[in-house]
Every structure is written in structure tokens, then in C-alpha cells.
Design a protein around this motif. Structure first.
Motif, mmCIF file in Angstrom:
data_model
loop_
_atom_site.group_PDB
_atom_site.id
_atom_site.type_symbol
_atom_site.label_atom_id
_atom_site.label_comp_id
_atom_site.label_asym_id
_atom_site.label_seq_id
_atom_site.Cartn_x
_atom_site.Cartn_y
_atom_site.Cartn_z
ATOM 1 N N ARG A 210 0.988 4.267 -2.926
ATOM 2 C CA ARG A 210 0.735 5.556 -2.546
ATOM 3 C C ARG A 210 2.071 6.358 -2.789
ATOM 4 O O ARG A 210 1.859 7.764 -3.791
ATOM 5 N N ASP B 216 1.956 9.482 -5.736
ATOM 6 C CA ASP B 216 2.316 10.777 -5.669
ATOM 7 C C ASP B 216 3.387 11.283 -6.506
ATOM 8 O O ASP B 216 3.304 12.245 -6.920
ATOM 9 N N ASP C 258 0.896 -1.253 0.223
ATOM 10 C CA ASP C 258 0.015 -0.063 -0.038
ATOM 11 C C ASP C 258 0.883 1.476 -0.102
ATOM 12 O O ASP C 258 0.396 2.223 -0.637
ATOM 13 N N GLU C 259 1.902 1.134 0.597
ATOM 14 C CA GLU C 259 2.655 2.528 0.798
ATOM 15 C C GLU C 259 3.543 2.544 -0.501
ATOM 16 O O GLU C 259 3.559 3.761 -0.950
#
Ligand SMILES: Nc1ncnc2c1ncn2[C@@H]1O[C@H](COP(=O)(O)OP(=O)(O)OP(=O)(O)O)[C@@H](O)[C@H]1O
Ligand SMILES: [Mg+2]
Length: 363
Positions: A112, A116, A108-109
Motif C-alpha cells: 500500500r 501510494d 500488505d502495508e
């Protein structure tokens, strides 16, 4: 806090000195440029900060730490190389995510961070493509993306725009400036392109043959080069440099150059006398030579040797007494090859260098 401090760094390869006794402080969150000709030691200096090369002498400080003995992966920095070597068989997404997966970030990180980064870089629509399906500028952005997702304190960039065409370079230049503002990280940017250095750097350092020549803001280095190397290297067309010698007119110190006595502003005349220099080089920037300038002026006479029209202005080369001077003149002036020609300069625009030490004389 991520200032980067080079403390007395020397790097020898056999008997080649790539970097000599470099002491230099890059401030926290600064956009700092290392500028110099090919082979002057820029890449070596950057690789020493990155931990890819060990200095022969001296220490590197990042923030409050001496990192000379710290392995590259623990230095909290990311480096973007000239040939940004993407993995050809991986998608853009995987290229950017690769370093994060190696560092065992959660799925998930990673997602993200990658999203970004591509939003910041304007390449969100390219995530599924392979590097072979991208333009040079897009590939460049993927390479930057790979560095950004790491969120390092320090970005090291080695001529990252050199493979791009000139229009794309100009565009990426402003994008990098914006990126720097957004990320709030320290950037050390290496280039041999003085336009890049002047437009991007808050400050720049000029290197030659491994030695630091000058550090300052771009304007400072342009207006007050500390030695003949910097004077000749920065500026296009380059500063006119004429052999000169000290002379006296009406008891006042002046210089004789190109067959003309050049009166000097008082402060410069005093410094010339105090220097005791016997042979000089006089420097005048091409934009300070014109058909006429407000009095008092010094006038050189000669014949037009070359007219180069750039549309917005023209560069006129004038032969005077065995020397030649280049002037930047308004495009509207009609100037013909072979014509007699006068070029005037105001005394406050004359710069002087000691021909034997090569150092600047004057304020
Ligand atoms: N591994 C090495 N072994 C021997 N000499 C090296 C090595 N790496 C660099 N050098 C030498 O050190 C000097 C500085 O090289 P460096 O790559 O730092 O220059 P640069 O300023 O980055 O040049 P360019 O603008 O061409 O990239 C050069 O003379 C180079 O030949
Ligand atoms: Mg290099």
C-alpha cells in the motif's frame, strides 16, 4: 510537531570548523533552505540533524525532544542525498520497499505504501524496471519514493536535483513544492543554487565558512542583505558594489562613489551619520540601473564594455571611472559596444555597507 532547532551547533574536523555556533529554528511543516557556497557547511549541518555526524558542541532538538544522543534510526526523519544511490540489481518497487522490509512492515502495508508513493510521484508505470533503465529524473523520484514511504516528520534533502538537466530541475522543483504541501512534513533542503533557494524556500538561511549570515524570507534576504557576503552572493547578475566614502552636499550626508555624489533618502542619510563609518561600499541591483529613471536620480556615465543578450533582456556592462556597473536593460534598446552610456539610479535603491565591518547600514 516537528520543528527542528539547532542550538549552538559547532562541528570541528581536526582544526577545520565545518559549522560554527549555529543557532537556527526551522518551524514545524516549513520548507526551509540552507544556502551557501561549496564548503560552507551545509551537508555537515544536515548530517548532524540526521544523526550521521555528532556535533562538537551544541544540541539538536526535533519536536520537543533533544535528539543529540538519539541514534539516526530513531529520529523519525528521512534523508535524500545528492547521489541517490539506488540498488542497481533491484527493481524500482524493491528499492522503495527495501527500508520498509528492514523495518519489518507487513507485506500488505508495504504494498500500500509503495503504491501510494509512486502514484504521488507519477512513476507507477516504472515499478518493474531497474535503475539502469531509468532517466535521471525518474531515478530521482525513486529516491524520493524511498524517503516518502517512511512517512517521517522531517525530510532532509542534500542538493537532490543537482544531477538533473536544467529543464528536469525546474520540473522537479515544482513537484517537490507540491509534495511538501501534500505531506505536511518539515523539509530542510540544502543547495548552493540561489534560484532553487529563492523559489522553493518559505525561508532560507545563508551560510558562509560555517557561519550563519542571514535568515529570512527569500524576498527579505534579496531586498535587505545584512552584509556584503549576502549582498554579493544572492542575485544574478550580482549586485553592483562600488567603493564609496561619506560626503556632504548642502549640509546633507551623501556618498561619493564612482566619481559621483549620490544623494540619499533622509532615513539612510541619518543612519549613515550615526554609523560613523569612514569607508563604505555602495550597492545597486542591476535591475535598478536604467537608461533613465523618474527624477530625482543619480547618473553614472561611461562606455559600454559588454552587451550580453538573453532574449528577454540584456545585461550591459558599463565602465565608469575604473569601476564597472552591470545593468539589466530591456531587450528592445539598441546598445552598441564602445558607445558612451548613462545609467541612472533612484536614491531609494541605493544600499550601503560599512567597508570595514562589512555590515549593512540603513533600514
Ligand atoms: N569528514 C570530514 N573530515 C574533514 N573535513 C571535513 C569532513 N567533512 C567536511 N569537512 C570540511 O568541512 C567543511 C564543510 O563541508 P560540507 O561538506 O559541510 O560543505 P558543503 O557546504 O556541503 O559543500 P558542498 O556545496 O561542496 O557540498 C569543508 O571545509 C569540508 O572540507
Ligand atoms: Mg554538501
Amino acid at each position: 510537531m516537528a520543528r527542528v532547532f539547532f542550538e549552538g551547533i559547532t562541528k570541528r574536523f581536526g582544526d577545520v570548523y565545518a559549522v560554527r555556533d549555529l543557532t537556527l529554528e526551522v518551524q514545524d511543516e516549513e520548507f526551509f533552505v540552507l544556502l551557501g557556497p561549496s564548503g560552507c557547511g551545509k551537508t555537515t549541518a544536515l548530517r548532524i540533524v540526521a544523526g550521521l555526524e555528532e556535533p562538537s558542541e551544541g544540541d539538536i532538538h526535533i519536536g520537543d525532544r533533544v535528539v543529540t544522543e538519539v541514534p539516526a534510526k530513531d529520529r523519525d526523519l528521512a534523508m535524500v542525498f545528492q547521489n541517490y544511490a539506488l540498488y542497481p540489481h533491484m527493481s524500482v518497487y524493491d528499492n522503495i520497499a527495501f527500508g520498509l522490509r528492514m523495518r519489518k512492515h507487513s507485506k500488505d502495508e508495504i504494498d500500500r505504501l509503495v503504491r501510494d508513493a509512486v502514484a504521488t510521484l507519477g512513476i507507477a508505470e516504472l515499478l518493474k524496471r531497474k535503475p539502469g533503465q531509468l532517466s535521471g529524473g525518474q531515478r530521482q523520484r525513486v529516491a524520493l519514493g524511498r524517503a516518502i514511504v517512511r512517512r517521517p516528520q522531517v525530510f532532509l534533502m542534500d542538493e537532490p536535483l543537482s544531477n538533473l538537466d536544467s529543464k528536469m530541475r525546474v520540473q522537479m522543483r515544482s513537484e517537490l513544492i507540491r509534495l511538501h504541501r501534500e505531506l505536511g512534513a518539515t523539509f530542510i533542503y540544502v543547495t548552493h543554487d540561489q534560484v532553487e533557494a529563492m523559489t522553493m524556500g518559505a525561508r532560507l538561511a545563508v551560510l558562509n565558512e560555517g557561519r550563519l549570515q542571514q535568515v529570512g524570507t527569500p524576498q527579505d534576504v534579496y531586498d535587505r542583505p545584512e552584509n556584503l557576503f549576502v549582498a554579493a552572493f544572492i542575485g544574478s547578475p550580482a549586485m553592483n558594489l562600488l567603493d564609496a566614502e561619506p560626503a556632504q552636499v548642502d549640509g546633507k550626508a551623501c556618498v561619493r562613489a564612482g566619481g559621483v555624489d549620490v544623494a540619499l533618502p533622509d532615513a539612510l542619510a541619518k543612519q549613515l551619520e550615526a554609523s560613523g563609518a569612514s569607508s563604505l561600499v555602495m550597492g545597486v541591483r542591476p535591475e535598478h540601473l536604467d537608461l533613465s529613471v523618474k527624477e530625482p536620480a543619480v547618473t553614472f556615465e561611461g562606455k559600454v564594455d559588454l552587451v550580453e543578450s538573453l532574449g528577454s533582456e540584456q545585461h550591459i556592462t558599463v565602465a565608469i571611472n575604473g569601476n564597472s556597473l552591470i545593468a539589466r536593460i530591456a531587450a528592445s534598446e539598441k546598445i552598441e559596444h564602445g558607445a558612451s552610456f548613462q545609467l541612472a539610479v533612484a536614491p531609494q535603491h541605493v544600499q550601503l555597507f560599512n567597508a570595514s565591518t562589512k555590515e549593512r547600514i540603513g533600514p
